[in-house]
Scaffold this motif. Structure first.
Motif: not given
Length: 205
Positions: A57-63
């Motif tokens: 979830l957190r990774q998706e924001g930065f991606t």
């Protein structure tokens, strides 16, 4: 034979989890998949379980942010490009407010820090280009100025995309960035024109 994973399902689950966190709903396997058209097994199929989902979830924001910044075209005006990167940052926050809240919650680990680092690296590169074109003084530290620029964008995003201020408050970005870049050595009128061109990329409410 393994079934092909559908990126749309993964994205739906991530958006649902972010929205539930924002509204302080209890997130369980069953409440997460409710209304998404998927089963609880999908959480294991796409994330290996709930722990994997939180990391993703957190990774998706930065991606998504990295993809948005990568779409900003480089021009002959590096100061305009700096402002355009800030505008892209804000646009991403406005379009993904739930994910934006999670991005900076250090309680969730990142799967890969590359996408997060990419945000600052792009700003640093633009500052370096501005120095090479004599828009900023030689003694300006690219990392420091890039960080200050990011602080302005992040502050506005936090107060508008996920906070109490109206969309119109984003217009404050122009005088704020103009003051910052002028303090770094850019000529005031030229600087403001560059910032206005870059900042104009922010979509309307």
């Amino acid at each position: 034979m393994a079934r092909t994973k559908d990126p749309a399902v993964r994205s739906r689950l991530l958006d649902r989890a972010a929205q539930m966190l924002r509204t302080r709903q209890p997130v369980t396997l069953r409440t997460l998949v409710s209304g998404t058209g998927t089963s609880t097994m999908a959480v294991y199929t796409y994330f290996g379980g709930m722990d994997g989902l939180w990391k993703a979830l957190r990774q998706e924001g930065f991606t998504r942010l990295a993809a948005r910044l990568a779409a900003v075209k480089t021009t002959a005006d590096p100061v305009r490009d700096l402002a355009a990167l800030g505008a892209a940052y804000l646009a991403n926050a406005m379009e993904n407010p739930d994910l934006y809240r999670v991005m900076f919650d250090a309680g969730f680990d990142l799967e890969d820090t590359t996408a997060a680092d990419d945000t600052l690296h792009r700003l640093v590169h633009a500052v370096e280009r501005a120095k090479a074109k004599d828009r900023f003084r030689d003694e300006v530290d690219p990392l420091e100025l890039a960080t200050q620029s990011w602080l302005i964008g992040h502050g506005l995003a936090s107060l508008v995309a996920t906070g109490p201020l109206p969309h119109g408050a984003l217009a404050h970005g122009v005088p704020l960035l103009t003051a910052l870049f002028t303090s770094a050595g850019d000529e005031p009128d030229r600087c403001r024109r560059s910032v206005e061109r870059g900042w104009g990329r922010i979509p309307s409410a």
